[in-house]
Design a protein around this motif. Structure first.
Motif, mmCIF file in Angstrom:
data_model
loop_
_atom_site.group_PDB
_atom_site.id
_atom_site.type_symbol
_atom_site.label_atom_id
_atom_site.label_comp_id
_atom_site.label_asym_id
_atom_site.label_seq_id
_atom_site.Cartn_x
_atom_site.Cartn_y
_atom_site.Cartn_z
ATOM 1 N N ASP A 62 -7.417 28.831 18.549
ATOM 2 C CA ASP A 62 -7.952 30.140 18.192
ATOM 3 C C ASP A 62 -6.854 31.202 18.197
ATOM 4 O O ASP A 62 -6.832 32.087 17.335
ATOM 5 C CB ASP A 62 -9.084 30.531 19.141
ATOM 6 N N ALA A 63 -5.929 31.123 19.145
ATOM 7 C CA ALA A 63 -4.819 32.085 19.187
ATOM 8 C C ALA A 63 -3.966 31.971 17.920
ATOM 9 O O ALA A 63 -3.571 32.992 17.339
ATOM 10 C CB ALA A 63 -3.970 31.860 20.437
ATOM 11 N N VAL A 64 -3.685 30.756 17.499
ATOM 12 C CA VAL A 64 -2.907 30.553 16.273
ATOM 13 C C VAL A 64 -3.673 31.128 15.079
ATOM 14 O O VAL A 64 -3.093 31.837 14.245
ATOM 15 C CB VAL A 64 -2.568 29.058 16.061
ATOM 16 N N ARG A 65 -4.962 30.873 15.011
ATOM 17 C CA ARG A 65 -5.783 31.401 13.915
ATOM 18 C C ARG A 65 -5.719 32.931 13.877
ATOM 19 O O ARG A 65 -5.564 33.521 12.818
ATOM 20 C CB ARG A 65 -7.239 30.949 14.069
ATOM 21 N N ARG A 66 -5.850 33.565 15.041
ATOM 22 C CA ARG A 66 -5.853 35.026 15.097
ATOM 23 C C ARG A 66 -4.485 35.616 14.798
ATOM 24 O O ARG A 66 -4.382 36.678 14.194
ATOM 25 C CB ARG A 66 -6.336 35.507 16.468
ATOM 26 N N ALA A 67 -3.406 34.930 15.197
ATOM 27 C CA ALA A 67 -2.059 35.485 15.053
ATOM 28 C C ALA A 67 -1.443 35.223 13.680
ATOM 29 O O ALA A 67 -0.609 36.002 13.231
ATOM 30 C CB ALA A 67 -1.156 34.920 16.146
ATOM 31 N N GLN A 68 -1.837 34.157 12.999
ATOM 32 C CA GLN A 68 -1.193 33.790 11.736
ATOM 33 C C GLN A 68 -1.232 34.895 10.678
ATOM 34 O O GLN A 68 -0.218 35.097 10.010
ATOM 35 C CB GLN A 68 -1.802 32.504 11.171
ATOM 36 N N VAL A 121 -5.657 19.224 9.516
ATOM 37 C CA VAL A 121 -6.513 18.643 10.557
ATOM 38 C C VAL A 121 -6.963 19.750 11.513
ATOM 39 O O VAL A 121 -8.132 19.823 11.889
ATOM 40 C CB VAL A 121 -5.776 17.516 11.324
ATOM 41 N N GLY A 122 -6.039 20.629 11.888
ATOM 42 C CA GLY A 122 -6.375 21.752 12.766
ATOM 43 C C GLY A 122 -7.360 22.705 12.129
ATOM 44 O O GLY A 122 -8.302 23.174 12.783
ATOM 45 N N GLN A 123 -7.164 23.001 10.851
ATOM 46 C CA GLN A 123 -8.090 23.884 10.137
ATOM 47 C C GLN A 123 -9.487 23.277 10.067
ATOM 48 O O GLN A 123 -10.487 23.961 10.274
ATOM 49 C CB GLN A 123 -7.555 24.196 8.744
ATOM 50 N N ASP A 124 -9.539 21.983 9.777
ATOM 51 C CA ASP A 124 -10.833 21.295 9.727
ATOM 52 C C ASP A 124 -11.500 21.286 11.100
ATOM 53 O O ASP A 124 -12.705 21.503 11.211
ATOM 54 C CB ASP A 124 -10.661 19.853 9.227
ATOM 55 N N LEU A 125 -10.707 21.045 12.127
ATOM 56 C CA LEU A 125 -11.235 21.023 13.491
ATOM 57 C C LEU A 125 -11.772 22.397 13.884
ATOM 58 O O LEU A 125 -12.872 22.517 14.419
ATOM 59 C CB LEU A 125 -10.148 20.577 14.464
ATOM 60 N N LEU A 126 -11.000 23.434 13.598
ATOM 61 C CA LEU A 126 -11.441 24.789 13.919
ATOM 62 C C LEU A 126 -12.723 25.129 13.164
ATOM 63 O O LEU A 126 -13.654 25.691 13.745
ATOM 64 C CB LEU A 126 -10.334 25.793 13.591
ATOM 65 N N ALA A 127 -12.796 24.757 11.897
ATOM 66 C CA ALA A 127 -14.007 25.015 11.109
ATOM 67 C C ALA A 127 -15.212 24.289 11.713
ATOM 68 O O ALA A 127 -16.314 24.848 11.779
ATOM 69 C CB ALA A 127 -13.795 24.590 9.655
ATOM 70 N N GLU A 128 -15.013 23.066 12.176
ATOM 71 C CA GLU A 128 -16.104 22.298 12.780
ATOM 72 C C GLU A 128 -16.548 22.918 14.104
ATOM 73 O O GLU A 128 -17.739 23.003 14.394
ATOM 74 C CB GLU A 128 -15.677 20.844 12.993
#
Length: 176
Positions: A62-68, A121-128
């Motif tokens: 989640d931190a990576v998602r918010r910071a990107q 894979v990370g994007q798919d995991l976060l979406a799930e």
């Protein structure tokens, strides 16, 4: 009648503290804090979407998602966002790189610096995981009338916005 309540403009003067409802809100916040502290929704989402992960993995993702969107993400930035030791952040990132959820690559701005990027894979995991969280919230309000869900969403957003504003205005550690 419900639409009248939703469309009325709030008065310019704040309401006086309510001796019955304000304490009810406080008690509900205490209950929610306990559930949030136990990270119930996150735990349920991980159980359903990615049983091998821990909450710390979810936090880093989640931190990576918010910071990107703001630019390149470093392990130090992740540690700062999560308020954890950089060595702990590095270990979690390394584990996630090993699981192909994140990858390390050279910075485009400075090739000496390593940045962290979410993989597909990370994007798919976060979406799930997000889908699982929303499914849990949907289950909670499933027997509510639609207008109650709409009203609660608007009022909760307003409450949280006010909460953040009060916190930021009083937090001595916040620059500004």
């Amino acid at each position: 009648m419900m639409s009248d309540v939703l469309t009325k403009t709030p008065s310019a003067e704040p309401a006086e503290p309510d001796r019955e409802n304000v304490p009810r809100i406080g008690r509900s916040m205490a209950r929610m804090r306990l559930m949030t502290g136990r990270r119930l929704i996150g735990r349920l989402a991980i159980q359903s979407a990615a049983p091998g992960l821990e909450l710390s993995h979810l936090d880093v993702l989640d931190a990576v998602r918010r910071a990107q969107p703001a630019g390149e993400v470093t392990v130090g930035m992740i540690a700062e966002m999560l308020r954890i030791d950089p060595s702990r952040a590095s270990r979690v990132v390394a584990d996630m790189v090993g699981r192909n959820v994140l990858r390390r690559e050279a910075s485009q701005a400075d090739a000496r610096r390593i940045v962290v990027v979410m993989t597909e894979v990370g994007q798919d995991l976060l979406a799930e995981i997000v889908a699982q969280k929303l499914a849990i919230i949907s289950e909670i309000v499933s027997d509510w009338p639609q207008e109650d869900v709409e009203r609660f969403a608007a009022l909760f957003e307003r409450f949280i916005g006010g909460y953040e504003a009060v916190f930021l205005s009083r937090d001595k550690d916040t620059p500004g």
